[in-house]
Design an enzyme around this catalytic site. Sequence first.
Site, PDB file in Angstrom:
ATOM      1  CG  HIS A 233       0.066  -5.319  -1.914  1.00 39.50           C
ATOM      2  ND1 HIS A 233       1.027  -4.344  -1.799  1.00 39.50           N
ATOM      3  CD2 HIS A 233       0.159  -5.797  -3.176  1.00 39.50           C
ATOM      4  CE1 HIS A 233       1.659  -4.229  -2.960  1.00 39.50           C
ATOM      5  NE2 HIS A 233       1.148  -5.090  -3.808  1.00 39.50           N
TER       6      HIS A 233
ATOM      7  CD  GLU B 218       1.165 -10.169  -3.944  1.00 38.04           C
ATOM      8  OE1 GLU B 218       2.095 -10.025  -4.748  1.00 38.04           O
ATOM      9  OE2 GLU B 218       0.141  -9.442  -3.944  1.00 38.04           O
ATOM     10  CG  HIS B 219       5.368  -7.197  -2.545  1.00 30.22           C
ATOM     11  ND1 HIS B 219       6.247  -6.422  -3.239  1.00 30.22           N
ATOM     12  CD2 HIS B 219       4.168  -7.051  -3.151  1.00 30.22           C
ATOM     13  CE1 HIS B 219       5.606  -5.817  -4.232  1.00 30.22           C
ATOM     14  NE2 HIS B 219       4.344  -6.177  -4.190  1.00 30.22           N
TER      15      HIS B 219
ATOM     16  CD  GLU C 208       2.629  -3.054  -6.164  1.00 37.54           C
ATOM     17  OE1 GLU C 208       3.475  -3.528  -5.379  1.00 37.54           O
ATOM     18  OE2 GLU C 208       1.627  -3.675  -6.547  1.00 37.54           O
TER      19      GLU C 208
END
Lengths: 431, 426
Positions: free
Chosen positions: A74, A77-78, A149
Site C-alpha cells: 500500500h 502504491e502511494h 489513513e
Amino acid sequence: MSEINIGWKEIREPHTGDVCFKLAHPTGLTIFVCPKKGYASSYAVFGTRYGSIDTVFYKDRDHEPTHVPAGIAHYLEHKLFENEDAGAFERYAKTGASANAYTGFDRTAYLFTCTDRLEESLEILLDFVQSPYFTEETVAKEQGIIGQEIRMGEDSPSRQVLFNLLRALYHKHPVRIDIAGTVESIAKITPELLYGCYNTFYNLNNMVLAVVGNATPELVKKVADRILKQGEDKMVERAGVDEPPEVVQPRTVQKMPVSAPLFYLGFKDYFPDGKNSRTPEEIIAAGVLLEILAGRSSGLYNRLMERGLINSSFDSDYFDGPGYGIWLFGGESSDPDAVARAISDEIERLRKDGIPAADFEAAHKAMYGRQVSALNDIENVGDILISDFFAGRSPFSAIDAAAGLKLETVERLLNTCLLEHQMALSIVSPV
Amino acid sequence: MQPEIQSICDGAEFLNIKDDRFKTARLSVAMLLPLQEQMASSNAILPFLLRRSCSNYPNFTALQRRLNELYGARIIPNVIRIGNGQAMMLTAVSIDDRFALNNEEVAVRCAELLCSMIFQPVLHNGGFPQEDTEQEKRCLIELIQSEINEKRLYARQRCEQILFEGEGYAVNRYGTIEEVGRLTPQTIAEAWRNLLKTAKIRIIYQSAGNSQAVFKTFKSGLDTVGSRAPVLFNKAADWDSSKGAKEVVERMGVNQAKLVMGFRTVKTADIPSMRLMNSLLGGTPHSLLFKNVRERLGLCYYCSSSFDRLGKVILVDSGVDEQNAQKARQEILNQLDAVCRGEFTDEETESARRSQINRFRTFGDLQSSLADWYVGQSLDDKTVTPECSARELNSVTREDIINAARGVKYGGVYMLAGEEVDHVGN
C-alpha cells in the site's frame, strides 16, 4: 476464439455477447481490451499481482524467503504516484482523466476514467507505474499521510469489525493483517525496501492491463509498444501458509462509538486436496447457497426481522482470495449472538431437510441476473477482467458458471462447508 | 442523449431514456415533498413500507421470491434531500429481456410490480399492517441512530445542521427518532395518500425496450389517485451573512478528527462558474486544497470540497490530526482567499475545467449516475443533459471564477474530535 489481428485473441461471452481481446505483449504484460460501442468514456486499469498478503515471498528462485513489513504494498502504491519530475495527478490534470489506485489483499491497481485524450492518459498510466522514484525525504513525508489513513481506518466500525473477524479466523495467513499495516510497521519502510518490492513484483510478467469502453485494441497496442519497458522475466512466488482449519478464537468484541452492535459471523473455508481456491462454479454455488440460507426471500431472514434481531443492513457474501475463503454474514443487531445461533441452526436444518428445488431455481436465476448486471459498467468489466486474470480464470467465467450451475454443487458445499468449529463471531459494540 | 419527457398528469412526468448499451432496465420513481420537520418521518418511512408488499404478493417473503424469479431484480427504497425537498424514492433494477435464459419478459413485469407497490400496498382497515409498520419503524430508528457510525458522513451532516439551523435544508431526511416512534399504521397511510395527491413525481425509465407499457401502467396507477394538487417548492435564498459564523466542536472516542467547514453564498454566481470554482478549489486530486493542505503541508489524509447548487453551499471536509486542525483550517481559508485574489494559474483553471467536463461526460455511461442526474433536477424548471452542463463550463472565464469565490462566505465549522487530547484545535 479467433484471430483478429496479429497476436490478439477474441474472447466472446456466449450469454451476453460481450467481446474482449487479449494480447500477450512481448514485454510479458497481458493486455485485455474490451471495446464498448456508444460509450463516451474509457476505463483503464493496470495491476500487479501484489497485495497486502505478500509480506513473505521467494524471489528469483531463492531458497530463503524474503520478509517485508506489513503495509508495504500500500505504501508503494502511494509513492508510485510521485515520479522524479512530476506527480501522476499533475500529469493527469493535463488530460482531464479521473485517476486513482487501490491496494487489496492480493493486488495493487492503478486506474483512470477519461472521455477524451485516452492515448495520453494511457501513456501517463503505463509510464508512471514503471518509473519508481523514492528518496529518504519523500518516503518519510508519506508516513504522516498514511498514518492518518490508518487512524481513519481505526475509526471505521465496519472496517474494524471485518479485520477483527479475519484475526479471529486466521492464525497465520496474512489476510489477517490490515492492508495499510500499522503505524509501527510502516515506520520500518525505507527507499531500499520499496525498490526491492517494486523490482520483484512490478515486473510485467506479473502484471495485467485492461482497457474497457471507448477504446480499440490498435490504440492500446500502439501506446503499449511505445511505453512498456522490456524487463527480465523474474520469478516470484508467494510463500505458502500452513494454515490450520480451526479458528483462532470463536468470539471477539471491540468497543467503539456506534449506535448499536455491528457484527460479522464468519465460517472459515477449507480447500481440500491442497487447493488454493475454489472453482468459478463453486464460487457461484456459494452465492446461491447464501441466498437460499439467508437471502431476503428466506425463512431465516423473515424470522430474524420479525424477532427484531436484524435490519436492512443484514447481508451475506462469500469472500475469497489466494489461500483464504470466508462465508460471511453481517449487519447490525441488538443481539449478534442470537443471530449467530439462528444462522447455525438454519444451516443444520437445511442439511437435514435438503434444498427445495424451487428455492434453488429462484436463487439460481437471481445469481445469473447479478452476474449479467455486473457487466453494466466499464469499471466493473475492467475489474472483473483483472480479477479473473489474477485468479487464473478465463474472462467472464462467472456468467457461464452461473448459467450452468447444478444443484449438486450447492448441496456438496452445504454438506462440507459452514462447519461449527470453523465459525467465529466478531462484534463491535457501543462504548 | 436528451430524455423524452411526457406529462402523466398534473405535477407528474415520465422521462424515457432509450438505450441499448446496458444489461439492465432501471426504473426510478421520485416523489417529492417539502422537507419539513413535522412530516419528515411519516414520509420517510413510506418507501421502506411500500417495498414490502403489493396486491399480488402480499408479504415481503413472497415478493422477494418473485424478484429472485425475475433474475434477481432489485427494489431499492431510499430517501434523499434535493434542495429543500424530501424525495421518497423507489428504484427497480432488472436485467434486460435480451439476457433472460428462457426469453421471459422481465423489465415490464418488474415495472408493474413497482407500480403495484406504490399504488396498491396491502392495507388493513385503512392502515398499513401493524407488524410491517413496527418492523419498519424499528429499522428507520436504527438507520437514524447509525448515522453516527461513519464519522466522515456524520461530520458533514452536523456541519450542514449548524450552517442551516432553522431552515428546511437542516432537517434530517429521515426525520427524528421521536417522530418515528409516534407513527401509527393510520398516520402513515394518511401520509401515503397525501404523498400520492400532493407530491411532485418524476419517473425515469432507462431501458432498451419500449417504454409505453410502463408509461401506461403508471398512468393507470395515478388515475386511481383522483385529482392531484401538487405542492409548490420555495427556492433557497442567498444567505444573510450578518448572522455570523458558527463553530461547534464535539468529542467522541475517535483517533482522527473530522473537520468540516461550510461556506454559503451571499451573492450567487451562475452555476457553471460556481462548479468550476469548486473544482479548482477542492474538487480534484490536483486542486488547490489537495496540493497545499495534503501534499505540501501534509496536514491531513483527505481535504476536498463539494458544491450543492440547490443549497448554495460549499463544504470542505478533511480528516486531520487534531493538533493540526487549526493549521488546516487556516490553510483552507488561505486557499479560498487566493482564489478571490485571482492567485491561480491558467493551467490550474484548465485542469479544473477538464476534470469537471470529464466528470459530467462519464455520467451518461452509468445508468445509476444518469438517473441521479435527472432525479436531482426534479425541482428545476428546465431539464438539461450532462453534456449540456459540460459545454456550459467552456465559457466560464477567470473573472467568473474570482467573482464566484467572492460571493461565498465562511458560514461555520464543525469538528468531531477525540476525547483524550487536552487542547482544542481551535
